[in-house]
Scaffold this motif. Structure first.
Motif, PDB file in Angstrom:
ATOM      1  N   ALA A 162       3.105  -2.717 -19.464  1.00  0.00           N
ATOM      2  CA  ALA A 162       2.341  -2.769 -18.209  1.00  0.00           C
ATOM      3  C   ALA A 162       1.863  -1.377 -17.817  1.00  0.00           C
ATOM      4  O   ALA A 162       0.731  -1.216 -17.363  1.00  0.00           O
ATOM      5  CB  ALA A 162       3.199  -3.379 -17.097  1.00  0.00           C
ATOM      6  N   ALA A 163       2.718  -0.376 -18.003  1.00  0.00           N
ATOM      7  CA  ALA A 163       2.311   1.002 -17.685  1.00  0.00           C
ATOM      8  C   ALA A 163       1.105   1.394 -18.528  1.00  0.00           C
ATOM      9  O   ALA A 163       0.129   1.947 -18.011  1.00  0.00           O
ATOM     10  CB  ALA A 163       3.481   1.963 -17.919  1.00  0.00           C
ATOM     11  N   MET A 164       1.161   1.083 -19.814  1.00  0.00           N
ATOM     12  CA  MET A 164       0.020   1.406 -20.680  1.00  0.00           C
ATOM     13  C   MET A 164      -1.212   0.611 -20.261  1.00  0.00           C
ATOM     14  O   MET A 164      -2.327   1.133 -20.299  1.00  0.00           O
ATOM     15  CB  MET A 164       0.380   1.170 -22.141  1.00  0.00           C
ATOM     16  N   ASN A 165      -1.026  -0.636 -19.824  1.00  0.00           N
ATOM     17  CA  ASN A 165      -2.149  -1.454 -19.357  1.00  0.00           C
ATOM     18  C   ASN A 165      -2.756  -0.935 -18.060  1.00  0.00           C
ATOM     19  O   ASN A 165      -3.869  -1.310 -17.713  1.00  0.00           O
ATOM     20  CB  ASN A 165      -1.722  -2.915 -19.198  1.00  0.00           C
ATOM     21  N   THR A 166      -2.022  -0.080 -17.342  1.00  0.00           N
ATOM     22  CA  THR A 166      -2.562   0.521 -16.118  1.00  0.00           C
ATOM     23  C   THR A 166      -3.066   1.935 -16.361  1.00  0.00           C
ATOM     24  O   THR A 166      -3.422   2.636 -15.409  1.00  0.00           O
ATOM     25  CB  THR A 166      -1.515   0.541 -14.973  1.00  0.00           C
ATOM     26  N   GLY A 167      -3.081   2.372 -17.627  1.00  0.00           N
ATOM     27  CA  GLY A 167      -3.647   3.674 -17.957  1.00  0.00           C
ATOM     28  C   GLY A 167      -2.659   4.782 -18.249  1.00  0.00           C
ATOM     29  O   GLY A 167      -3.054   5.935 -18.421  1.00  0.00           O
ATOM     30  N   VAL A 168      -1.375   4.461 -18.327  1.00  0.00           N
ATOM     31  CA  VAL A 168      -0.384   5.480 -18.658  1.00  0.00           C
ATOM     32  C   VAL A 168      -0.392   5.671 -20.177  1.00  0.00           C
ATOM     33  O   VAL A 168      -0.235   4.717 -20.928  1.00  0.00           O
ATOM     34  CB  VAL A 168       1.029   5.072 -18.173  1.00  0.00           C
ATOM     35  N   ALA A 169      -0.574   6.903 -20.610  1.00  0.00           N
ATOM     36  CA  ALA A 169      -0.602   7.214 -22.041  1.00  0.00           C
ATOM     37  C   ALA A 169       0.804   7.135 -22.639  1.00  0.00           C
ATOM     38  O   ALA A 169       1.798   7.382 -21.950  1.00  0.00           O
ATOM     39  CB  ALA A 169      -1.162   8.619 -22.262  1.00  0.00           C
ATOM     40  N   ASP A 221       0.849  -1.183   0.000  1.00  0.00           N
ATOM     41  CA  ASP A 221       0.000   0.000   0.000  1.00  0.00           C
ATOM     42  C   ASP A 221       0.892   1.243   0.000  1.00  0.00           C
ATOM     43  O   ASP A 221       2.033   1.197   0.431  1.00  0.00           O
ATOM     44  CB  ASP A 221      -0.883   0.019   1.260  1.00  0.00           C
ATOM     45  N   GLY A 222       0.350   2.345  -0.488  1.00  0.00           N
ATOM     46  CA  GLY A 222       1.075   3.615  -0.433  1.00  0.00           C
ATOM     47  C   GLY A 222       1.354   4.208  -1.799  1.00  0.00           C
ATOM     48  O   GLY A 222       1.362   5.422  -1.957  1.00  0.00           O
ATOM     49  N   ILE A 223       1.629   3.368  -2.781  1.00  0.00           N
ATOM     50  CA  ILE A 223       1.848   3.843  -4.152  1.00  0.00           C
ATOM     51  C   ILE A 223       0.940   3.012  -5.049  1.00  0.00           C
ATOM     52  O   ILE A 223       0.964   1.779  -4.994  1.00  0.00           O
ATOM     53  CB  ILE A 223       3.318   3.672  -4.594  1.00  0.00           C
ATOM     54  N   ASP A 224       0.139   3.684  -5.865  1.00  0.00           N
ATOM     55  CA  ASP A 224      -0.772   2.948  -6.747  1.00  0.00           C
ATOM     56  C   ASP A 224       0.008   2.261  -7.865  1.00  0.00           C
ATOM     57  O   ASP A 224       1.147   2.615  -8.166  1.00  0.00           O
ATOM     58  CB  ASP A 224      -1.845   3.884  -7.304  1.00  0.00           C
ATOM     59  N   LEU A 225      -0.623   1.280  -8.481  1.00  0.00           N
ATOM     60  CA  LEU A 225       0.027   0.451  -9.497  1.00  0.00           C
ATOM     61  C   LEU A 225       0.493   1.273 -10.696  1.00  0.00           C
ATOM     62  O   LEU A 225       1.581   1.043 -11.227  1.00  0.00           O
ATOM     63  CB  LEU A 225      -0.929  -0.668  -9.928  1.00  0.00           C
ATOM     64  N   ARG A 226      -0.290   2.218 -11.117  1.00  0.00           N
ATOM     65  CA  ARG A 226       0.078   3.083 -12.252  1.00  0.00           C
ATOM     66  C   ARG A 226       1.376   3.833 -11.954  1.00  0.00           C
ATOM     67  O   ARG A 226       2.287   3.891 -12.784  1.00  0.00           O
ATOM     68  CB  ARG A 226      -1.076   4.051 -12.525  1.00  0.00           C
ATOM     69  N   THR A 227       1.480   4.384 -10.759  1.00  0.00           N
ATOM     70  CA  THR A 227       2.687   5.111 -10.367  1.00  0.00           C
ATOM     71  C   THR A 227       3.874   4.167 -10.257  1.00  0.00           C
ATOM     72  O   THR A 227       4.983   4.507 -10.701  1.00  0.00           O
ATOM     73  CB  THR A 227       2.457   5.867  -9.044  1.00  0.00           C
TER      74      THR A 227
END
Length: 128
Positions: A84-91, A53-59
């Motif tokens: 993986a970053a793109m799969n978590t919503g990173v453009a 916990d503390g940092i979200d998966l995207r970050t």
């Protein structure tokens, strides 16, 4: 992430969120190298560190991309974490920004290697 499941199960669930289908391939590759390697490596990295916990998966994924770009020595892992970053919503534009920013701190060669990895990752995501 639940702390009641064993670390390998937690790691595999998280890895599947990052790239569906990846857990089986990664576990097979690691365990072919050494039985139990998947639990040691992935259990620590994904269950105990990324799953905290503390940092979200995207970050976490943006941080992973930045650090792997700066290292410049792990192209396969860099491509995976870009996908993986793109799969978590990173453009894609954010990944480009990360790569360019790292050039200031880690140098142009690391940036150029990351550009090649990004092209492959972008193409893989577009084709999936």
């Amino acid at each position: 992430m639940s702390r009641t499941a064993e670390p390998l199960s937690q790691a595999m669930a998280l890895l599947d969120r990052l790239e569906p289908g990846a857990p089986a391939k990664v576990q097979t590759d690691l365990d072919a190298f050494s039985p139990g390697a998947a639990e040691l490596v992935l259990g620590y990295a994904f269950a105990h560190i990324v799953g905290r916990d503390g940092i979200d998966l995207r970050t976490h994924e943006m941080l992973s991309v930045a650090m792997l770009v700066a290292m410049g020595t792990a192209p396969g892992q860099l491509e995976f974490h870009m996908r993986a970053a793109m799969n978590t919503g990173v453009a894609q534009e954010k990944i480009v920004g990360i790569v360019l920013q790292v050039s200031v701190y880690a140098g142009v060669p690391a940036c150029m290697n990351a550009m090649a990895a990004a092209k492959k990752a972008f193409q893989a995501v577009e084709e999936s």
